[in-house]
Design a protein around this motif. Structure first.
Motif, short mmCIF file in Angstrom:
data_model
loop_
_atom_site.label_atom_id
_atom_site.label_comp_id
_atom_site.label_asym_id
_atom_site.label_seq_id
_atom_site.Cartn_x
_atom_site.Cartn_y
_atom_site.Cartn_z
N ILE A 68 37.50 33.80 35.74
CA ILE A 68 38.41 34.04 34.63
C ILE A 68 39.23 35.29 34.94
N GLY A 69 40.50 35.29 34.52
CA GLY A 69 41.27 36.49 34.78
C GLY A 69 42.76 36.28 34.69
N ILE A 85 47.38 48.00 29.00
CA ILE A 85 46.12 47.77 28.29
C ILE A 85 46.31 46.76 27.18
N GLU A 86 47.53 46.75 26.58
CA GLU A 86 47.78 45.74 25.55
C GLU A 86 47.80 44.34 26.16
N ASP A 87 48.39 44.23 27.37
CA ASP A 87 48.46 42.92 28.04
C ASP A 87 47.08 42.38 28.37
N LEU A 88 46.18 43.30 28.72
CA LEU A 88 44.83 42.89 29.14
C LEU A 88 43.85 42.81 27.98
N ALA A 112 38.09 38.60 36.95
CA ALA A 112 39.13 39.15 37.83
C ALA A 112 40.36 39.45 36.97
N VAL A 113 40.31 40.58 36.30
CA VAL A 113 41.35 40.94 35.34
C VAL A 113 42.15 42.14 35.86
N GLY A 114 43.43 41.96 36.05
CA GLY A 114 44.29 43.07 36.41
C GLY A 114 44.11 43.54 37.84
N ALA A 150 37.88 43.08 41.77
CA ALA A 150 38.97 44.02 41.50
C ALA A 150 40.28 43.30 41.22
N THR A 151 40.48 42.14 41.85
CA THR A 151 41.71 41.36 41.70
C THR A 151 41.37 39.87 41.75
#
Length: 398
Positions: free
Chosen positions: A201-202, A208-211, A233-235, A252-253
């Motif tokens: 998922i990611g 920070i608002e986007d995530l 895998a977020v951001g 990390a990605t």
């Protein structure tokens, strides 16, 4: 009225007591722009906060500085929770900072930290709850935007690493109000159908608002309940979300998530070759062990063979026979020696042996005459010599 004269230290201490006892000055929230920033070797942080018309000195001690989630920079706009006091050594008025947040994101950070602390206490982040990574996943489920950069990165890395792995995309909104519900649906879909070995998922990077959808408690609970291992895998590498902490693995990605989930195809062949070699060695070792056992059993069988038993019995019988013959011969020899001894004694006492020396045996009426008185003149006497016997009369000497 005479005014009391005070020393500099007394003035500074008086001023400090006034400031320290002021409720407002002990519970400040101050916003401004960072300047004169200095990270000291002791771990303390020294800086100033300024706005268009003023400046105030600030310090953040090491124990509080270690809790910062980001690094301060010159010109950064921040909001700090602090208390005001006086440094009596030089009489300077300054702020002692406890927390610092980037301006405009303060409430989000507070919400993030509170949820993080809550879920941590409830065991959502515990290592014991993490599921182990499958050895060679064959199907990867991906919950993300179908048109974003993240899904392209995951597909490209997967195809480069292993052409045999299938990718199943569950298109989901990952930005905007309520987008986290789409991610939850994707996790539920894969768990219901049990059609993949790993779920990623990611999304790509952002503010920070986007995530923020990946910081929702409802999504964290769904990740925790998943029976299939989930990689978050977020951001970018510097971005952390609640999903990262509750997932089984944090990447990390998105690209790194694919690297974690997808086994290199060449490594699969190496593994197969190594496994084949290991199996052959194991089989050969097993056969060698069984051969050794067979040789050992054959040797034991020979030792305990009935034929050997019979042959050995013959040897025993021959040994007993030889021993018996020796005993018989010894007994006969001993008996012969005894008989010879008796014969020698008998011969030594045999009266006929005396005849060979010139002696004679005189008998009168079959009675051996041992003295003159026993002679009977009226009867014939018998004289036995070495070579025979004669009869006659005798005449006494005058």
């Amino acid at each position: 009225m005479k005014i009391k004269t005070l020393s500099v230290s007394e003035v500074n201490n008086y001023f400090k007591r006034i400031v320290d006892n002021d409720f407002i000055l002990n519970n400040l929230s101050v916003k401004g722009e960072i300047s004169n920033l200095k990270y000291h070797s002791s771990g303390h942080i020294y800086f100033s906060l300024k706005d268009g018309s003023g400046r105030i000195n600030c310090v953040m001690f090491k124990n509080r500085a270690e809790t910062l989630k980001f690094r301060l920079e010159e010109g950064m706009s921040v909001i700090t929770s602090a208390r005001a006091s006086v440094y009596t050594a030089n009489g300077s008025f300054q702020l002692y900072c406890d927390e610092i947040e980037k301006e405009g994101l303060g409430q989000l950070y507070i919400t993030f930290e509170r949820l993080k602390e809550k879920l941590n206490k409830e065991g959502y982040f515990s290592p014991e709850s993490k599921k182990p990574m499958p050895t060679m996943p064959e199907r990867i489920g991906v919950v993300t935007s179908a048109t974003g950069a993240a899904v392209r990165d995951i597909i490209n890395v997967t195809r480069r690493r292993n052409s045999l792995v299938d990718i199943v995309i569950y298109p989901a909104q990952v930005q905007g109000t309520g987008a986290y519900r789409d991610v939850i649906k994707g996790i539920k879909y894969f768990n219901k159908n049990n059609s993949v070995d790993v779920i990623i998922i990611g999304r790509g990077g952002g503010s920070i608002e986007d995530l923020w959808n990946f910081n929702e408690e409802e999504l964290a609970m769904e990740i925790f309940k998943s029976k299939i291992l989930i990689i978050s895998a977020v951001g970018h590498e510097v971005d952390f979300t609640i999903s990262d902490f509750v997932s089984d693995i944090r990447a990390a990605t998105p690209s790194q998530a694919a690297e974690i989930a997808v086994y290199l195809e060449k490594d699969i062949y190496k593994h197969i070759e190594a496994t084949e070699k290991s199996m052959k060695n194991a089989i050969e070792d097993k056969l060698e062990i069984e051969r050794a056992k067979l040789v050992s059993f054959e040797s034991i069988l020979k030792v305990n063979s009935p034929i050997n038993k019979i042959v050995n019995s013959y040897l025993v019988v021959d040994g007993l026979k030889e021993h018996l013959n020796k005993n018989i011969k010894n007994r006969l020899r001993i008996q012969k020696e005894r008989l010879s001894g008796f014969n020698n004694v008998l011969m030594a006492h045999n009266p006929t042996n005396l005849l060979n020396k010139g002696y004679a045996i005189i008998e009168n009426n079959e009675e051996i005459i041992k003295s003159v008185e026993l002679l009977n003149i009226e009867k014939d006497i018998k004289i036995t010599l070495r070579d025979g016997s004669v009869k006659g009369n005798f005449k006494p000497f005058n």
